[in-house]
Design a protein around this motif. Sequence first.
Motif, short mmCIF file in Angstrom:
data_model
loop_
_atom_site.label_atom_id
_atom_site.label_comp_id
_atom_site.label_asym_id
_atom_site.label_seq_id
_atom_site.Cartn_x
_atom_site.Cartn_y
_atom_site.Cartn_z
N ASP A 3 0.51 -0.81 -10.72
CA ASP A 3 0.64 -1.63 -9.51
C ASP A 3 -0.69 -1.64 -8.78
OD1 ASP A 3 1.76 -3.18 -7.51
OD2 ASP A 3 2.97 -1.58 -6.64
N GLN A 4 -1.01 -2.78 -8.18
CA GLN A 4 -2.23 -2.87 -7.36
C GLN A 4 -2.11 -4.04 -6.42
OE1 GLN A 4 -5.61 -3.28 -9.92
NE2 GLN A 4 -4.94 -5.19 -10.83
N PRO B 109 9.07 -1.43 -16.36
CA PRO B 109 8.65 -1.02 -17.70
C PRO B 109 7.27 -0.37 -17.76
CG PRO B 109 8.52 -3.40 -17.46
CD PRO B 109 9.16 -2.88 -16.22
N ASP B 110 6.43 -0.61 -16.76
CA ASP B 110 5.07 -0.05 -16.76
C ASP B 110 5.01 1.38 -16.24
OD1 ASP B 110 4.12 -2.46 -17.72
OD2 ASP B 110 3.65 -3.23 -15.72
N LEU B 111 6.15 1.87 -15.72
CA LEU B 111 6.16 3.20 -15.12
C LEU B 111 7.36 3.99 -15.62
CD1 LEU B 111 4.65 4.98 -13.12
CD2 LEU B 111 6.15 4.12 -11.34
N PRO B 112 7.13 4.92 -16.54
CA PRO B 112 8.24 5.73 -17.06
C PRO B 112 8.83 6.63 -15.98
CG PRO B 112 6.24 6.02 -18.39
CD PRO B 112 5.86 5.24 -17.18
N ALA B 113 10.08 7.03 -16.17
CA ALA B 113 10.73 7.97 -15.26
C ALA B 113 9.96 9.29 -15.25
CB ALA B 113 12.18 8.20 -15.71
N PHE C 107 -2.78 7.24 -6.96
CA PHE C 107 -3.18 6.06 -6.21
C PHE C 107 -4.55 6.24 -5.60
CE2 PHE C 107 1.43 5.48 -5.97
CZ PHE C 107 1.57 4.11 -6.11
N ASP C 108 -5.34 5.17 -5.63
CA ASP C 108 -6.53 5.04 -4.80
C ASP C 108 -6.11 4.12 -3.67
OD1 ASP C 108 -8.20 6.67 -6.29
OD2 ASP C 108 -8.93 5.03 -7.53
N VAL C 109 -6.15 4.63 -2.43
CA VAL C 109 -5.62 3.90 -1.28
C VAL C 109 -6.69 3.77 -0.21
CG1 VAL C 109 -3.81 3.86 0.48
CG2 VAL C 109 -3.36 4.94 -1.71
N THR C 110 -6.80 2.57 0.36
CA THR C 110 -7.63 2.34 1.53
C THR C 110 -6.72 1.85 2.65
OG1 THR C 110 -9.50 1.69 0.14
CG2 THR C 110 -9.60 1.07 2.46
N LEU C 111 -6.73 2.56 3.78
CA LEU C 111 -5.96 2.14 4.95
C LEU C 111 -6.81 1.15 5.74
CD1 LEU C 111 -3.45 2.35 6.75
CD2 LEU C 111 -4.54 4.31 7.88
N LEU C 112 -6.49 -0.13 5.62
CA LEU C 112 -7.28 -1.17 6.27
C LEU C 112 -6.98 -1.23 7.77
CD1 LEU C 112 -6.77 -3.91 3.53
CD2 LEU C 112 -8.76 -2.42 3.84
N ASP C 113 -5.70 -1.12 8.13
CA ASP C 113 -5.29 -1.18 9.53
C ASP C 113 -3.83 -0.78 9.61
OD1 ASP C 113 -5.44 -1.61 12.25
OD2 ASP C 113 -5.78 -3.77 12.12
N PHE C 114 -3.31 -0.61 10.81
CA PHE C 114 -1.88 -0.39 11.00
C PHE C 114 -1.51 -0.81 12.41
CE2 PHE C 114 -3.81 3.58 12.33
CZ PHE C 114 -3.08 3.97 13.44
#
Length: 192
Positions: free
Chosen positions: A102-103, A148-152, A158-165
């Motif tokens: 996911d992205q 299907p792309d993520l097995p149990a 994750f690489d995460v950037t918090l842009l705003d909130f």
Amino acid sequence: MSVTTVPIRPIKKGSLTKLWIGLALVLLVAGALAWVGTGKAICENGTNEMFLACNADNDGIIQTESGLQYKVLKPGEGASPTLTDTALVKYEGTTRDGNVFDQNEQTPMPVGGVVPGFSEALQLMQKGGEYRIWIPSELGYGEQSPGPDLPANSVLIFDVTLLDFISEEQMRALQQQMQQQGGLPGGPPPGQ
């Protein structure tokens, strides 16, 4: 029959000891290299618990009480979002083997409306901050497979950037303003 004798020189005192010490050092170095190589293989190919235990020992990795691991790639500034806020984030999610599942370049998400590990990480970040997070399966999707792309039982990375909130109150005010204006700009006219 005659035999020619060749005199054999005596071995210098201590030479045999040096030979045994050299052999012991070679065996010790070989054992250490095998141990390091095996340890790395266990970390990369072992269970999720083994992987996370090895990862926790890397430089800059912080582990919370819940088991979430994160590394600050770039610190942010200001306050952190709360559970009721809506965050605008850029992220890329991968599995341990590097497959992207996911992205998104820019998406709003309710901080309390995502998997517990992602929610916890967002509440640690400040605006402009960039983090790499490792979410144990029990703080992610657990035994459920969202696709299907993520097995149990996957560790989520994750690489995460918090842009705003924005706060819940600000979000409600925006929604009311949009309703009063007749919907989103470019949307269908009211009544259709």
